[in-house]
Design an enzyme around this catalytic site. Structure first.
Site, PDB file in Angstrom:
ATOM      1  N   ASP A  52       5.417 -17.663  18.388  1.00 37.23           N
ATOM      2  CA  ASP A  52       6.254 -16.459  18.416  1.00 37.23           C
ATOM      3  C   ASP A  52       5.517 -15.257  17.837  1.00 37.23           C
ATOM      4  O   ASP A  52       6.050 -14.519  16.995  1.00 37.23           O
ATOM      5  CB  ASP A  52       7.558 -16.716  17.648  1.00 37.23           C
ATOM      6  N   GLU A  82       2.325 -17.936  22.920  1.00 34.91           N
ATOM      7  CA  GLU A  82       2.756 -16.636  22.389  1.00 34.91           C
ATOM      8  C   GLU A  82       1.834 -16.138  21.287  1.00 34.91           C
ATOM      9  O   GLU A  82       2.270 -15.629  20.249  1.00 34.91           O
ATOM     10  CB  GLU A  82       4.217 -16.671  21.935  1.00 34.91           C
ATOM     11  N   ASP A 192       5.011 -24.833  25.753  1.00 40.82           N
ATOM     12  CA  ASP A 192       6.397 -24.380  25.858  1.00 40.82           C
ATOM     13  C   ASP A 192       6.728 -24.310  27.340  1.00 40.82           C
ATOM     14  O   ASP A 192       6.369 -23.360  28.025  1.00 40.82           O
ATOM     15  CB  ASP A 192       6.542 -23.015  25.191  1.00 40.82           C
TER      16      ASP A 192
END
Length: 292
Positions: A52, A82, A192
Site C-alpha cells: 500500500d 503497490e 494481490d
C-alpha cells in the site's frame, strides 16, 4: 486494494525524508543468526505483500515495519505490490542482502526481492497486459535455488468487482505462463490477485497448479488477507473480508527433479505499529516449501 481513481505517484515524499529511519536487524533475528548448511535440502521461503505504497499516512513508519518483518522472517524471495519509487529506494538501502527487481519506475508497480546468498537471478522480464487501463503487468524472474530452476512471478491484478473481465484476462496470461514452463522448472506465482473465489473456475488453472492455501487445508486463520473487520488502515465504513492475496504453485514434473510442495503458511503484519497503523491495509503471506 486501491480504487481505480487513485493515480498518486507518491513522488511528493523523497527518499531523503526516510534516511534517518534506518532499521537495524535484531541480533536474535533469523537474519542475524541463521547460517546455511553446506548441503541444504531443496527448500524455499517466500513472502508476498501488497504494501500500500499509495497511502501517504505514516508511510515511512510503515516501511520500517515491513523491513523489520523481512529481517525477522528472512525469506528467500519477496513479492511486493503497490510499490512507489521512494519506497523502493528505502528498501534498497535497508535490505542490502537482497537484489531488487522492479516491475515499473513510475506511479505504482510490483517488485521482487531475491536473497543474494540463496537465489541466483538468470533473467527477468515484464510481461504487459495488453488491455489493462491501469499500471498492471506480470513480473517474471528465472532463478536458480540450490541448483534447481524456478520461475517466479508476481502481479497486481485489476481491482474492483466491476473490472472482473479484465482481471480474468490477466489471469489467463498467468495461466499461459504456467502451461508453457518447461517440466524441469518449478513455477511460483504470488501477488494481490483481487480475485473472488467464483472467478477462478471461469479461467480454470491447469491441473498441475495448486492454490497453496487450499493445498494446506484451507486454514481459517490465514484465509482473509484484506480484512476491514481487523485492519483499520482504510477506516472502512462497513466490514468486508476477501482472500485477495494468493500463492499458486506448479512443481517441476520431470523425473529426477525435486518436487516442491508447500508445508507452511501464515499471515504477517497482524500487529499494529507504534505509529498506530498497520504495515499495510493487506496482511502479508509467509509461506515455506520443501521437496517431497
Amino acid at each position: 486494494m486501491e480504487s481505480d481513481s487513485e493515480t498518486h505517484s507518491g513522488e511528493d515524499t523523497t527518499p531523503d525524508d526516510w534516511m534517518d529511519l534506518a532499521v537495524d536487524s535484531p541480533a536474535d533475528s533469523p537474519a542475524a543468526t541463521q547460517k546455511p548448511s553446506e548441503k541444504e535440502d531443496f527448500k524455499l521461503s517466500l513472502i508476498t505483500w501488497n504494501v500500500d505504497g499509495l497511502d501517504l499516512e505514516k508511510r515511512p513508519e510503515r516501511s520500517i515495519g515491513l523491513v523489520k518483518y523481512l529481517n525477522l522472517y528472512n525469506p528467500d524471495v519477496v513479492f511486493l505490490q503497490e510499490l512507489v519509487p521512494p519506497y523502493v529506494q528505502f528498501l534498497k538501502e535497508q535490505l542490502v542482502n537482497y537484489l531488487m527487481i522492479e516491475g515499473g519506475r513510475k506511479g505504482y508497480f510490483t517488485g521482487m526481492l531475491l536473497k543474494k546468498s540463496r537465489v541466483t537471478l538468470v533473467e527477468s522480464e515484464i510481461v504487459a497486459y495488453r488491455t489493462t487501463k491501469m499500471m498492471r503487468n506480470l513480473l517474471v524472474a528465472q532463478v536458480i535455488v540450490n541448483g534447481q530452476k524456478l520461475c517466479l512471478m508476481t502481479s497486481h491484478l485489476e481491482s474492483c468487482k466491476e473490472n472482473t473481465a479484465e482481471r480474468l484476462n490477466q489471469l489467463h496470461v498467468v495461466k499461459r505462463r504456467f502451461k508453457c514452463a518447461p517440466d524441469d522448472v518449478t513455477v511460483v506465482f504470488g501477488g494481490d490477485t483481487n480475485l473472488r473465489d467464483a472467478e477462478v473456475p471461469k479461467v480454470g488453472l491447469p491441473a498441475t497448479v495448486c492454490d497453496v492455501w487450499e493445498r494446506l487445508g484451507k486454514q481459517e486463520h490465514c484465509r482473509y488477507t484484506w480484512d476491514t473487520t481487523t485492519n483499520t488502515n482504510k477506516k472502512a465504513s462497513f466490514p468486508v473480508r476477501f482472500r485477495f492475496d494468493r500463492i499458486y504453485l506448479r512443481p517441476a514434473v520431470r523425473h529426477g527433479v525435486p518436487h516442491l510442495a508447500p508445508d507452511h503458511m501464515a499471515l504477517v503484519g497482524l500487529e499494529k505499529l507504534d505509529c498506530g497503523r498497520y504495515t499495510s491495509d493487506h496482511w502479508g503471506i509467509y509461506c515455506t516449501f520443501s521437496a517431497e
